[in-house]
Design a protein around this motif. Structure first.
Motif, PDB file in Angstrom:
ATOM      1  N   SER A  34       0.796  -1.290  -0.038  1.00 52.28           N
ATOM      2  CA  SER A  34       0.033  -0.013   0.042  1.00 52.28           C
ATOM      3  C   SER A  34       0.746   1.318  -0.122  1.00 52.28           C
ATOM      4  CB  SER A  34      -0.872   0.104   1.089  1.00 52.28           C
ATOM      5  OG  SER A  34       0.068  -0.034   2.365  1.00 52.28           O
ATOM      6  N   GLY A  35       2.077   1.110   0.185  1.00 55.14           N
ATOM      7  CA  GLY A  35       2.967   2.365   0.559  1.00 55.14           C
ATOM      8  C   GLY A  35       2.312   3.328   1.596  1.00 55.14           C
ATOM      9  N   GLN A  36       1.641   2.660   2.529  1.00 56.36           N
ATOM     10  CA  GLN A  36       1.208   3.574   3.645  1.00 56.36           C
ATOM     11  C   GLN A  36       2.232   3.564   4.676  1.00 56.36           C
ATOM     12  OE1 GLN A  36      -2.614   4.644   3.987  1.00 56.36           O
ATOM     13  NE2 GLN A  36      -2.166   4.576   1.961  1.00 56.36           N
ATOM     14  N   GLN A  37       2.267   4.679   5.510  1.00 54.53           N
ATOM     15  CA  GLN A  37       2.777   4.753   6.705  1.00 54.53           C
ATOM     16  C   GLN A  37       1.990   4.843   7.885  1.00 54.53           C
ATOM     17  OE1 GLN A  37       3.706   7.046   3.970  1.00 54.53           O
ATOM     18  NE2 GLN A  37       5.646   6.050   3.155  1.00 54.53           N
ATOM     19  N   ALA A  38       2.757   4.533   9.111  1.00 55.28           N
ATOM     20  CA  ALA A  38       1.863   4.531  10.176  1.00 55.28           C
ATOM     21  C   ALA A  38       2.246   5.602  11.194  1.00 55.28           C
ATOM     22  CB  ALA A  38       1.754   3.215  10.766  1.00 55.28           C
ATOM     23  N   LEU A  39       1.449   6.308  11.830  1.00 53.37           N
ATOM     24  CA  LEU A  39       1.679   7.285  12.680  1.00 53.37           C
ATOM     25  C   LEU A  39       0.977   6.989  14.021  1.00 53.37           C
ATOM     26  CD1 LEU A  39       1.748  10.553  10.932  1.00 53.37           C
ATOM     27  CD2 LEU A  39       3.618   9.729  11.366  1.00 53.37           C
ATOM     28  N   ARG A  40       1.475   6.772  15.089  1.00 58.05           N
ATOM     29  CA  ARG A  40       0.791   6.729  16.403  1.00 58.05           C
ATOM     30  C   ARG A  40       1.286   7.620  17.389  1.00 58.05           C
ATOM     31  NH1 ARG A  40       1.904   1.019  18.380  1.00 58.05           N
ATOM     32  NH2 ARG A  40      -0.028   1.491  19.546  1.00 58.05           N
ATOM     33  N   PHE A  41       0.288   7.997  18.189  1.00 56.83           N
ATOM     34  CA  PHE A  41       0.567   8.962  18.997  1.00 56.83           C
ATOM     35  C   PHE A  41      -0.075   8.667  20.488  1.00 56.83           C
ATOM     36  CE2 PHE A  41       1.158  11.406  15.437  1.00 56.83           C
ATOM     37  CZ  PHE A  41       2.368  12.004  15.829  1.00 56.83           C
ATOM     38  N   GLN A  42       0.437   8.643  21.631  1.00 56.12           N
ATOM     39  CA  GLN A  42      -0.050   8.391  22.848  1.00 56.12           C
ATOM     40  C   GLN A  42      -0.618   9.924  23.231  1.00 56.12           C
ATOM     41  OE1 GLN A  42       2.235   7.996  26.269  1.00 56.12           O
ATOM     42  NE2 GLN A  42       0.737   6.676  27.169  1.00 56.12           N
ATOM     43  N   VAL A  43      -1.923  10.116  23.659  1.00 53.22           N
ATOM     44  CA  VAL A  43      -2.559  11.392  23.966  1.00 53.22           C
ATOM     45  C   VAL A  43      -2.594  11.656  25.438  1.00 53.22           C
ATOM     46  CG1 VAL A  43      -4.590  12.916  23.594  1.00 53.22           C
ATOM     47  CG2 VAL A  43      -3.889  11.154  21.865  1.00 53.22           C
ATOM     48  N   ALA A  78      -0.196   8.000   3.157  1.00 47.66           N
ATOM     49  CA  ALA A  78       0.915   8.210   2.179  1.00 47.66           C
ATOM     50  C   ALA A  78       1.591   9.566   2.691  1.00 47.66           C
ATOM     51  CB  ALA A  78       0.400   8.053   0.936  1.00 47.66           C
ATOM     52  N   PHE A  79       2.479   9.434   3.413  1.00 49.11           N
ATOM     53  CA  PHE A  79       3.377  10.330   4.223  1.00 49.11           C
ATOM     54  C   PHE A  79       4.578  10.445   3.698  1.00 49.11           C
ATOM     55  CE2 PHE A  79       0.166   9.050   7.928  1.00 49.11           C
ATOM     56  CZ  PHE A  79      -0.795   9.964   7.598  1.00 49.11           C
ATOM     57  N   THR A  80       5.161  11.895   3.687  1.00 49.39           N
ATOM     58  CA  THR A  80       6.491  11.992   3.439  1.00 49.39           C
ATOM     59  C   THR A  80       7.427  11.544   4.336  1.00 49.39           C
ATOM     60  OG1 THR A  80       6.565  14.185   4.197  1.00 49.39           O
ATOM     61  CG2 THR A  80       5.957  13.710   1.720  1.00 49.39           C
ATOM     62  N   SER A  81       8.817  11.453   4.283  1.00 48.61           N
ATOM     63  CA  SER A  81       9.409  10.988   5.248  1.00 48.61           C
ATOM     64  C   SER A  81       9.697  11.851   6.577  1.00 48.61           C
ATOM     65  CB  SER A  81      10.900  11.011   4.753  1.00 48.61           C
ATOM     66  OG  SER A  81      11.532  11.931   4.356  1.00 48.61           O
ATOM     67  N   LYS A  82       9.518  13.069   6.548  1.00 48.09           N
ATOM     68  CA  LYS A  82       9.177  14.185   7.383  1.00 48.09           C
ATOM     69  C   LYS A  82       7.929  14.901   7.540  1.00 48.09           C
ATOM     70  CE  LYS A  82      13.896  15.582   8.662  1.00 48.09           C
ATOM     71  NZ  LYS A  82      14.957  16.284   8.855  1.00 48.09           N
ATOM     72  N   VAL A  83       7.164  14.741   8.634  1.00 45.80           N
ATOM     73  CA  VAL A  83       5.885  15.397   8.739  1.00 45.80           C
ATOM     74  C   VAL A  83       5.830  16.040   9.981  1.00 45.80           C
ATOM     75  CG1 VAL A  83       4.770  13.431   7.418  1.00 45.80           C
ATOM     76  CG2 VAL A  83       4.946  13.224   9.822  1.00 45.80           C
ATOM     77  N   ALA A  84       4.877  16.736  10.033  1.00 44.65           N
ATOM     78  CA  ALA A  84       4.361  17.638  11.392  1.00 44.65           C
ATOM     79  C   ALA A  84       2.986  17.290  11.637  1.00 44.65           C
ATOM     80  CB  ALA A  84       4.479  19.259  11.089  1.00 44.65           C
ATOM     81  N   VAL A  85       2.591  17.364  12.833  1.00 45.70           N
ATOM     82  CA  VAL A  85       1.179  16.990  13.257  1.00 45.70           C
ATOM     83  C   VAL A  85       0.701  18.075  14.275  1.00 45.70           C
ATOM     84  CG1 VAL A  85      -0.179  15.458  14.587  1.00 45.70           C
ATOM     85  CG2 VAL A  85       1.348  14.463  12.988  1.00 45.70           C
ATOM     86  N   GLN A  86      -0.319  18.649  13.748  1.00 50.52           N
ATOM     87  CA  GLN A  86      -0.922  19.963  14.609  1.00 50.52           C
ATOM     88  C   GLN A  86      -2.390  19.307  15.191  1.00 50.52           C
ATOM     89  OE1 GLN A  86      -0.964  23.110  12.092  1.00 50.52           O
ATOM     90  NE2 GLN A  86       1.201  23.397  12.189  1.00 50.52           N
ATOM     91  N   ALA A  87      -2.803  19.317  16.133  1.00 51.09           N
ATOM     92  CA  ALA A  87      -3.776  18.872  16.874  1.00 51.09           C
ATOM     93  C   ALA A  87      -4.554  19.857  17.848  1.00 51.09           C
ATOM     94  CB  ALA A  87      -3.661  17.462  17.492  1.00 51.09           C
ATOM     95  N   TYR A  88      -5.942  19.500  17.966  1.00 50.88           N
ATOM     96  CA  TYR A  88      -6.590  20.217  18.874  1.00 50.88           C
ATOM     97  C   TYR A  88      -7.933  19.366  19.583  1.00 50.88           C
ATOM     98  CZ  TYR A  88     -10.558  21.250  15.674  1.00 50.88           C
ATOM     99  OH  TYR A  88     -11.391  21.512  14.987  1.00 50.88           O
ATOM    100  N   GLU A  89      -8.096  19.643  20.763  1.00 52.23           N
ATOM    101  CA  GLU A  89      -9.287  18.902  21.659  1.00 52.23           C
ATOM    102  C   GLU A  89     -10.632  19.484  20.885  1.00 52.23           C
ATOM    103  OE1 GLU A  89     -10.820  17.512  25.948  1.00 52.23           O
ATOM    104  OE2 GLU A  89      -9.031  18.904  25.928  1.00 52.23           O
TER     105      GLU A  89
END
Length: 141
Positions: free
Chosen positions: A21-30, A71-82
């Protein structure tokens, strides 16, 4: 004719075989949300600030993990809000300041301001990343 049958079999196998799939996985503990259960809005950006993913994720309790495939690039930024009131938008105060808690990848933070994109960038290792998103209020240091 046997060559034709063999070719046909090979084509069928290639059509039904699972594809990479070429899919990457991001996992974050919240951590640090104001309310539990809650909803977290996430956006993944590439190194130039282009949006690669946007979505809402339920969080039942402190320390739960959010997983994102894409399908993410090798470097990414994540922005989040509740999204505490689940209205699918960042609520702002009278002076335009966020009133809901928010977080950035790489634990990037800037007092009373949004951190630079460069400070938020994280590198995926073998297409994967496991990190933390700690949510804060605008006035936190």
């Amino acid at each position: 004719m046997p060559m034709f049958k063999m070719l046909l079999v090979v084509m069928i196998v290639l059509m039904i075989a699972p594809k990479s799939s070429g899919q990457q996985a991001l996992r974050f503990q919240v951590t640090g949300l104001e309310n539990y259960p809650s909803s977290v809005a996430l956006e993944v950006l590439d190194a130039q600030g282009k949006s690669l993913y946007k979505g809402y994720h339920p969080v039942a309790k402190e320390g739960d993990t959010i997983s994102i495939q894409g399908a993410f690039t090798s470097k990414v930024a994540v922005q989040a809000y509740e999204d505490a009131n689940r209205n699918e938008r960042m609520d702002m105060g009278f002076f335009g300041q966020p009133v809901e808690r928010y977080a950035f990848s790489n634990a990037a933070w800037r007092f009373l301001s949004k951190p630079r994109l460069e400070d938020q960038l994280i590198a995926l290792s073998q297409g994967k990343y496991l990190g933390k998103l700690h949510f804060k209020e605008v006035s936190d240091r």
